[in-house]
Write an enzyme that holds these catalytic residues in place. Sequence first.
Site, PDB file in Angstrom:
ATOM      1  N   LYS A   1       1.019  -1.147  -0.024  1.00 31.92           N
ATOM      2  CA  LYS A   1      -0.081  -0.029   0.042  1.00 31.92           C
ATOM      3  C   LYS A   1       0.760   1.026   0.044  1.00 31.92           C
ATOM      4  O   LYS A   1       0.335   2.354   0.030  1.00 31.92           O
ATOM      5  CB  LYS A   1      -0.858   0.290   1.309  1.00 31.92           C
TER       6      LYS A   1
ATOM      7  N   SER B   1      -7.375  11.208   4.932  1.00 30.86           N
ATOM      8  CA  SER B   1      -5.665  11.027   5.150  1.00 30.86           C
ATOM      9  C   SER B   1      -5.212  11.617   4.224  1.00 30.86           C
ATOM     10  O   SER B   1      -4.175  12.292   4.146  1.00 30.86           O
ATOM     11  CB  SER B   1      -5.332   9.884   5.513  1.00 30.86           C
TER      12      SER B   1
HETATM   13  P1  ADP Z   1      -8.294   2.703   4.142  1.00 35.91           P
HETATM   14  O1  ADP Z   1      -6.932   2.538   3.774  1.00 35.91           O
HETATM   15  O2  ADP Z   1      -9.141   1.162   4.328  1.00 35.91           O
HETATM   16  O3  ADP Z   1      -9.171   3.780   3.115  1.00 35.91           O
HETATM   17  P2  ADP Z   1      -8.505   4.545   6.013  1.00 35.91           P
HETATM   18  O4  ADP Z   1      -7.482   4.861   7.333  1.00 35.91           O
HETATM   19  O5  ADP Z   1      -8.706   5.619   5.209  1.00 35.91           O
HETATM   20  O6  ADP Z   1      -8.363   3.103   5.540  1.00 35.91           O
HETATM   21  O7  ADP Z   1      -9.984   4.568   6.773  1.00 35.91           O
HETATM   22  C1  ADP Z   1     -10.303   3.546   7.757  1.00 35.91           C
HETATM   23  C2  ADP Z   1     -11.948   3.744   7.977  1.00 35.91           C
HETATM   24  O8  ADP Z   1     -12.264   5.015   8.453  1.00 35.91           O
HETATM   25  C3  ADP Z   1     -12.432   3.390   6.404  1.00 35.91           C
HETATM   26  O9  ADP Z   1     -13.885   2.780   6.793  1.00 35.91           O
HETATM   27  C4  ADP Z   1     -12.889   4.923   6.007  1.00 35.91           C
HETATM   28  O10 ADP Z   1     -14.084   5.042   5.212  1.00 35.91           O
HETATM   29  C5  ADP Z   1     -13.218   5.613   7.667  1.00 35.91           C
HETATM   30  N1  ADP Z   1     -12.908   7.042   7.389  1.00 35.91           N
HETATM   31  C6  ADP Z   1     -11.964   7.565   7.299  1.00 35.91           C
HETATM   32  N2  ADP Z   1     -11.917   8.785   7.461  1.00 35.91           N
HETATM   33  C7  ADP Z   1     -13.424   9.324   7.646  1.00 35.91           C
HETATM   34  C8  ADP Z   1     -14.120  10.237   7.952  1.00 35.91           C
HETATM   35  N3  ADP Z   1     -13.634  11.583   7.702  1.00 35.91           N
HETATM   36  N4  ADP Z   1     -15.471  10.090   8.318  1.00 35.91           N
HETATM   37  C9  ADP Z   1     -15.848   8.750   8.265  1.00 35.91           C
HETATM   38  N5  ADP Z   1     -15.293   7.524   8.172  1.00 35.91           N
HETATM   39  C10 ADP Z   1     -13.936   7.740   7.835  1.00 35.91           C
END
Ligand code: ADP
Length: 181
Positions: free
Chosen positions: A42, A134
């Site tokens: 990743k 992120s």
């Molecule tokens: P991934 O690499 O699977 O996208 P992330 O770290 O980006 O993992 O996110 C993990 C989880 O948190 C995912 O389900 C993502 O949709 C959720 N998520 C991330 N940011 C937010 C946000 N601002 N509001 C709601 N859910 C979020």
Amino acid sequence: MSRIGIYPGSFDPITFGHLDIIQRSLHVVDKLTIAVSNNKSKNHFISIDERLMLIEQTIQDLPIEDQKRIEIEKFDNLLVHYVKSKNASVIIRGLRAVSDFEYEFLMTGMNRSIDNEIETIFLMSSEKYHFVSSRFIKEIHSLGGDISKSVPKPVLDFFAKIWNVHISTRAHSSAGRAPDF
Ligand code: ADP
């Protein structure tokens, strides 16, 4: 019987959106494991140990009773296998916008095809975090924008300290790769 939930993700870095989902999950599960993906393919910008540390520091601001119900771990195997190994029954995922839906829908379907006993619960973050991701955080910060409303203080401090070092290290790494925003 206590209900154990797993909240998996990259957390690269943790944002207020993630924190909001963590707090909401504590309303539906008794114990929550924040499972930080260590999937090498990743190309995460922040190292696994740093991502774990930033989550650890961020949850220090939660009430102590909540902190006691949270553990933070890395995982690098198949999510459903990891969930089973933790005796958990529920995967927690966050939803922001319709754009999240397709990916989450596919992932849940795939997980279900591997193990039909594990349920996925989707939680919506507060409106003010719907646009926080992120990926955007890193983009905005790299262009000199203010991210203080989107990330907890430990992340702000970390970025202030390591950003330039990280960029130059990555730019000069043997792979010659720039951060993949
Ligand atoms: P991934 O690499 O699977 O996208 P992330 O770290 O980006 O993992 O996110 C993990 C989880 O948190 C995912 O389900 C993502 O949709 C959720 N998520 C991330 N940011 C937010 C946000 N601002 N509001 C709601 N859910 C979020």
